[in-house]
Motif scaffolding. Structure first.
Motif, PDB file in Angstrom:
ATOM      1  N   SER A  34       0.825  -1.209   0.000  1.00  0.00           N
ATOM      2  CA  SER A  34       0.000   0.000   0.000  1.00  0.00           C
ATOM      3  C   SER A  34       0.860   1.260   0.000  1.00  0.00           C
ATOM      4  O   SER A  34       0.596   2.200  -0.763  1.00  0.00           O
ATOM      5  N   THR A  78       2.553   1.517  -3.385  1.00  0.00           N
ATOM      6  CA  THR A  78       1.564   1.899  -4.394  1.00  0.00           C
ATOM      7  C   THR A  78       1.322   3.401  -4.378  1.00  0.00           C
ATOM      8  O   THR A  78       1.327   4.047  -5.431  1.00  0.00           O
ATOM      9  N   HIS A 138      -8.963   6.964  -6.711  1.00  0.00           N
ATOM     10  CA  HIS A 138      -9.014   5.532  -6.415  1.00  0.00           C
ATOM     11  C   HIS A 138      -8.585   4.722  -7.647  1.00  0.00           C
ATOM     12  O   HIS A 138      -7.858   3.738  -7.532  1.00  0.00           O
ATOM     13  N   ARG A 139      -9.036   5.160  -8.811  1.00  0.00           N
ATOM     14  CA  ARG A 139      -8.698   4.458 -10.063  1.00  0.00           C
ATOM     15  C   ARG A 139      -7.182   4.467 -10.333  1.00  0.00           C
ATOM     16  O   ARG A 139      -6.613   3.466 -10.749  1.00  0.00           O
ATOM     17  N   ARG A 155      -4.729   4.774  -8.090  1.00  0.00           N
ATOM     18  CA  ARG A 155      -4.090   3.878  -7.105  1.00  0.00           C
ATOM     19  C   ARG A 155      -4.300   2.415  -7.484  1.00  0.00           C
ATOM     20  O   ARG A 155      -3.371   1.609  -7.436  1.00  0.00           O
ATOM     21  N   LYS A 156      -5.531   2.090  -7.853  1.00  0.00           N
ATOM     22  CA  LYS A 156      -5.867   0.701  -8.183  1.00  0.00           C
ATOM     23  C   LYS A 156      -5.079   0.219  -9.394  1.00  0.00           C
ATOM     24  O   LYS A 156      -4.582  -0.912  -9.416  1.00  0.00           O
ATOM     25  N   ARG A 157      -4.947   1.069 -10.383  1.00  0.00           N
ATOM     26  CA  ARG A 157      -4.211   0.709 -11.602  1.00  0.00           C
ATOM     27  C   ARG A 157      -2.759   0.351 -11.267  1.00  0.00           C
ATOM     28  O   ARG A 157      -2.228  -0.654 -11.721  1.00  0.00           O
ATOM     29  N   ARG A 202      -1.512  -0.382  -8.162  1.00  0.00           N
ATOM     30  CA  ARG A 202      -1.489  -1.508  -7.210  1.00  0.00           C
ATOM     31  C   ARG A 202      -1.642  -2.843  -7.940  1.00  0.00           C
ATOM     32  O   ARG A 202      -0.900  -3.795  -7.675  1.00  0.00           O
ATOM     33  N   ASN A 203      -2.602  -2.922  -8.867  1.00  0.00           N
ATOM     34  CA  ASN A 203      -2.811  -4.175  -9.598  1.00  0.00           C
ATOM     35  C   ASN A 203      -1.584  -4.549 -10.426  1.00  0.00           C
ATOM     36  O   ASN A 203      -1.177  -5.717 -10.444  1.00  0.00           O
ATOM     37  N   ARG A 245       1.173  -5.732  -7.891  1.00  0.00           N
ATOM     38  CA  ARG A 245       0.892  -7.026  -7.248  1.00  0.00           C
ATOM     39  C   ARG A 245       0.886  -8.184  -8.251  1.00  0.00           C
ATOM     40  O   ARG A 245       1.343  -9.279  -7.930  1.00  0.00           O
TER      41      ARG A 245
END
Length: 196
Positions: free
Chosen positions: A50, A53, A70-71, A73-75, A77-78, A81
């Protein structure tokens, strides 16, 4: 991207990490992986996925962490990971615990310096700088040798002092640039991130 230094051997490590030049270039060929190494070197060699990221996304999007969506960060992070962190772990650069969400540099990598040649803004590559310095020196020496004005106004000893001083100052600047600006983990932001 410039030269990558060989790992500094550490007698206390249990692993026998023998990284080839190709391994290092493969891992360092991606900006996100360079950002991960930079962040870990800046923050004690370990962190949560986290934390990594947030910082990588911040550098990538040129935003403060609290401004990231959020988008975004998610992009990041994915991608970290699912691809980048496992790849770095496979090459022995990090230890990645996907269940705990923790990442740690291996002992060898934490003692290895990586230099990334990144031309930002209006930077001139050092090779071009030294080529220009050599050309200027050759012109000055030719002028002294041929006795052409204004080169004949100073003694060859003064010209020699000028060349040695210029080369010395340039070398110190080059060392500083490499060690403090281009080394991953040396500054707060990676070499590729332009500061606001």
């Amino acid at each position: 991207m410039s030269n990558v230094l060989k790992p500094v051997p550490d007698q206390s490590t249990d692993r026998d990490d023998d990284f080839t030049r190709d391994d290092m270039l493969e891992v360092l060929s991606n900006q996100r992986r360079r950002f991960v190494i930079h962040y870990l070197k800046q923050n004690g060699d370990d962190a949560s996925v986290s934390e990594i990221t947030d910082r990588v996304a911040s550098w990538e999007y040129g935003k403060e962490i609290d401004e990231l969506t959020h988008r975004e960060r998610k992009r990041v992070r994915n991608a970290l990971r699912q691809f980048h962190l496992p790849k770095m772990a496979d090459y022995g650069f990090i230890e990645f615990d996907s269940r705990q969400g923790t990442v740690e540099l291996t002992e060898t990598i934490s003692h290895t310096n990586f230099y990334v040649d990144s031309l930002t803004d209006n930077s001139v590559p050092w090779g071009v700088y030294y080529l220009g310095l050599s050309l200027l020196s050759a012109i000055c020496l030719a002028g002294v040798w041929l006795g052409i004005f204004p080169f004949d106004r100073f003694s060859p000893l003064l010209w020699g002092l000028f060349f040695v001083t210029t080369l010395s100052v340039s070398s110190v600047g080059h060392f500083y640039d490499n060690y403090y600006r281009m080394r991953l983990g040396a500054r707060e932001t990676p070499p590729e991130v332009t500061e606001k």
